[in-house]
Design an enzyme around this catalytic site. Structure first.
Site, mmCIF file in Angstrom:
data_model
loop_
_atom_site.group_PDB
_atom_site.id
_atom_site.type_symbol
_atom_site.label_atom_id
_atom_site.label_comp_id
_atom_site.label_asym_id
_atom_site.label_seq_id
_atom_site.Cartn_x
_atom_site.Cartn_y
_atom_site.Cartn_z
ATOM 1 C CE LYS A 83 43.829 46.306 41.652
ATOM 2 N NZ LYS A 83 42.809 45.214 41.642
ATOM 3 C CB SER A 91 44.366 43.117 38.793
ATOM 4 O OG SER A 91 43.418 43.298 39.834
ATOM 5 C CB SER A 113 42.671 40.931 41.768
ATOM 6 O OG SER A 113 42.366 40.613 40.437
#
Length: 594
Positions: free
Chosen positions: A112, A193, A243
Site C-alpha cells: 500500500k 483504502s 481498509s
C-alpha cells in the site's frame, strides 16, 4: 526534577510573544515576573534550536540492505496502457541476494502506498502539496519493517499500490491518481483504502478463476494483460477501520487484520496508533497464513507492540500448524465435506446481520456461509452482542479527536518510535480544502470533525468515556469468545457499486461509503484479529454483473490460528468463489459495463 536549558546567542522570544502565549490561556502576568518567564522561554528556545540543528538520525535497523541496492522505479499512475485498473503507483523490482529464509521465495509482493520503500516515492494516496507542502513526493530512505521482512524471506518487492486519499475511504474512487477499478468488473469499486493492493491481487485471482472455469478474457483482443495489467501474488495493506478487509471482500481475496501489535507498523503513515494495523492480502488462505508468519513479531521500535507481542523467534508457524492440524484430522478420516469442521464452535453475531444498509443479497450469502459451517460439522450458534451495534460510535469518538493531529498532520506521539520525518503535511488552508473537497471530502470533513470534538467543553470527559467503552467492547467480545473459536459477520454491507460520477456534489461522493465499516471498525479499537474471505457472489445493484461477497471471521486476540482453521474447514465444503452456478454469462456481463 531539574531542567537544563542551553543558552546561546541573543534572546529570540520577546514580551509580545510571551503576552500572546499567556493570553491563549486567558491569564495575565505581572510586569515584575515577565523578565523571569522570558528568561526561561529563551532558554527553552535555545535548547530546541540546538536539537533542530542536529543532523537527522535514522535507525540502522531500517536502512535498506546493501544487497537490495541500487533501486529504480517507474511511475505507472496516469498510464492506462500499462495500468488499466489504475492499481499501480510506482513499479520496481527489489530482491535480497541472500535472504535468511525462503518462505516467500519468488512471491511477488506490492505494498500500500503509505508504506516506506527506500528509494521509491511515497504518496499516501494524496497530492504532494498535501503530504509535504511541496510539488514533489518524498522519497524515503528507509524500508518499513514489513518491507524488510518480505525481502529477508525471499519475496520480490514489486512496488507500491495506489490507495485512497490519506487512507480515508472504504471505496476506491478517491485516490489522487483516480479511481481504482475492480478486477472482476471494471468501473466498479474494489473497496478501500487498500484499493490498489486488493485489485492487483484480485487480478491474479481472476486469471486463476477463469482458467479453473474455462473462461477467457472479454477484452476485444482476448488478452488479459490488456484488460488487467500486471498483477502480483500478495500485498501488504493497511487497516484502521476495515481498509484491508473491505477491499479484500469486494475483490474476492483474503485479507487479514491481525491482532493489534502483532505485525509492526514501523515505517508506515499512521492515522491513529490505537487503530493502526498492517497485514497480508492474498489469493489463498494458505498464502495468508504463510505471509503472516513472515510479517509478525516484535521489532523493538513500534510502540503498538505490547508484552503479548511475540519475539520473532517465537512467532507461530501459522501455515505449518494449520497443515499439521489438517493432516491430523485427515488421518482420523475427518477431513471431508461432512466432518472437516468437527469440534469447531462458530458464533454468528446476531447484530452483525442487523446493521443499517445490509442488503438482502449480502445477508443471504452470509446465511448460506453459516449453513455451510453446519454442513461441514461445526457447531454453529447465533449469539447476541448488543455492544456490536454501538461499536462504530465508540470507534468514532475514541479516534476523531486525534485523527487530524496524528493522521493528517503527522504529529509525533509521546512514545519512542520512528516518526516518519519526511511526512510534513501543511496546515489546512483554502487551497488544501478545495483540493480535498474535490477529491475526497471525507478528509476535509475529518478536519471539521476533529476540531469540533476538541472544541467541546467536555471534550476530555467524552474521550475518557469512549476509551472506557473501548475496554467494555473488548470485554464483550472476549466473554463470548470463551465459548466460540471464531465469530462470524458480513464484511461489505452490499455488493460493490459503480464508481460515482465525477461531480462537485459532496453528498454524491460521500453517500456510497456510508455504513461500509459497520461490521469492521469495532475490531480496530478492540484489537481482535479479523479475516475477510470470499463467501460467494451477489448481483451488483446497478448493473448486470456479479461481484464477490466477503465474510468476516473474528478470533481471540493473538489467536489467528483458530481463524485459519475455521476458514480452511469451511472451504472443504466449497470455496466462496466456486459457489457459482455456471448460468451467468460473465463475458457479456463484463463487456456491458466496460
Amino acid at each position: 526534577m531539574s531542567v537544563v536549558f542551553l543558552s546561546t546567542g541573543p534572546p529570540t522570544v520577546n514580551v509580545e510573544h510571551l503576552d500572546a502565549l499567556a493570553e491563549s490561556y486567558g491569564v495575565s502576568i505581572d510586569a515584575r515576573e515577565k523578565e523571569h518567564y522570558l528568561h526561561l522561554l529563551n532558554g527553552l528556545d535555545a535548547t530546541s534550536n540546538a536539537i533542530t540543528s542536529l543532523p537527522a538520525y535514522t535507525d540502522p535497523r531500517l536502512l535498506p540492505a546493501a544487497s537490495t541496492l541500487p533501486r529504480t522505479y517507474e511511475k505507472l499512475s496516469g498510464k492506462p496502457d500499462k495500468n488499466p485498473l489504475n492499481t499501480w503507483s510506482h513499479r520496481t523490482s527489489i530482491t535480497a541476494s541472500n535472504p535468511s529464509d525462503v518462505r516467500l521465495s519468488r512471491k511477488t509482493v506490492v505494498f500500500k502506498d503509505n508504506v516506506s520503500i527506500a528509494g521509491v516515492p511515497l504518496t499516501g494516496g494524496t497530492f504532494p502539496e498535501l503530504l509535504v507542502g511541496k510539488p514533489d513526493y518524498p522519497v524515503p530512505g528507509i524500508d518499513a519493517v514489513v518491507v524488510k521482512r518480505v525481502l529477508e524471506s525471499g519475496g520480490v518487492v514489486k512496488g507500491s499500490a495506489n490507495c485512497e486519499h490519506f487512507s480515508m475511504s472504504p471505496l476506491s474512487f478517491t485516490s489522487a491518481s483516480g479511481p481504482v477499478h475492480n478486477a472482476w468488473l471494471k468501473g466498479y469499486t474494489t473497496g478501500g483504502s487498500s484499493s490498489g493492493c486488493a485489485a492487483m491481487v484480485a487480478a491474479s485471482q481472476v486469471r486463476a478463476w477463469r482458467k479453473r472455469h474455462g473462461l477467457s478474457s472479454p477484452s476485444p483482443s482476448n488478452n488479459d494483460e490488456e484488460e488487467l495489467g500486471e498483477s502480483v501474488d500478495m500485498a501488504v495493506g493497511g487497516d484502521q477501520g476495515g481498509s484491508i478487509r473491505i477491499p479484500a471482500a469486494y475483490a474476492g481475496i483474503y485479507g487479514l487484520k491481525a491482532t493489534h501489535g502483532l505485525v509492526p507498523y514501523t515505517g508506515i503513515i499512521s492515522l491513529v496508533p490505537m487503530i493502526d494495523h498492517t497485514g497480508p492480502m492474498t489469493m489463498t488462505l494458505e498464502d495468508n497464513a504463510m505471509m503472516l508468519g513472515v510479517l509478525a513479531g516484535w521489532d523493538g521500535m513500534d510502540p503498538r507492540c505490547t508484552p503479548e507481542t511475540p519475539l520473532r523467534q517465537n512467532v507461530p508457524d501459522y501455515l505449518g500448524l494449520l497443515e499439521a492440524w489438517r493432516a491430523e484430522k485427515d488421518l482420523k478420516g475427518d477431513w471431508t465435506p461432512q466432518m472437516a469442521g468437527k469440534g469447531l464452535r462458530i458464533g454468528v453475531i446476531k447484530e452483525g446481520l442487523e446493521v443499517v444498509g445490509l442488503t438482502s443479497e449480502v445477508k443471504s450469502v452470509i446465511t448460506a456461509a453459516a449453513e455451510q459451517f453446519k454442513a461441514v460439522g461445526a457447531n454453529v450458534e447465533e449469539v447476541s452482542i448488543p455492544m456490536h451495534i454501538i461499536g462504530p460510535a465508540i470507534w468514532t469518538v475514541a479516534t476523531r479527536p486525534y485523527m487530524v493531529e496524528h493522521g493528517l498532520q503527522n504529529r509525533v506521539t509521546p512514545y519512542l518510535q520512528y516518526a516518519m520525518p519526511d511526512v510534513t503535511p501543511p496546515v489546512l488552508n483554502q487551497k488544501a480544502f478545495d483540493l480535498l473537497n474535490k477529491h475526497n471530502p471525507a478528509v476535509a470533513n475529518m478536519f471539521f470533525n476533529s476540531a469540533f470534538m476538541n472544541s467541546k467543553p467536555d471534550a476530555n470527559q467524552a474521550l475518557a468515556k469512549a476509551m472506557g467503552h473501548v475496554q467494555q467492547l473488548r470485554d464483550a467480545y472476549d466473554e463470548v469468545l470463551k465459548d466460540f473459536d471464531v465469530l462470524l459477520t458480513p464484511v461489505n454491507p452490499k455488493v460493490g457499486s459503480k464508481h460515482p460520477e465525477y461531480t462537485m456534489d459532496v453528498g454524491k461522493k460521500m453517500e456510497p461509503a456510508i455504513g461500509a465499516t459497520l461490521n469492521t471498525c469495532q475490531f480496530n479499537v478492540t484489537g481482535h484479529p479479523a479475516l475477510s474471505m470470499p463467501a460467494g457472489w451477489g448481483r451488483t445493484p446497478d448493473g448486470p454483473g456479479m461481484l464477490p461477497v466477503g465474510m468476516q471471521l473474528v478470533g481471540k486476540r493473538f489467536d489467528e490460528l483458530s481463524i485459519f482453521k475455521a476458514a480452511a474447514a469451511w472451504e472443504v465444503g466449497g470455496k466462496g468463489l466456486d459457489r457459482w452456478n455456471g448460468q451467468i454469462n460473465w463475458t457479456a456481463s463484463r463487456s456491458s459495463v466496460i
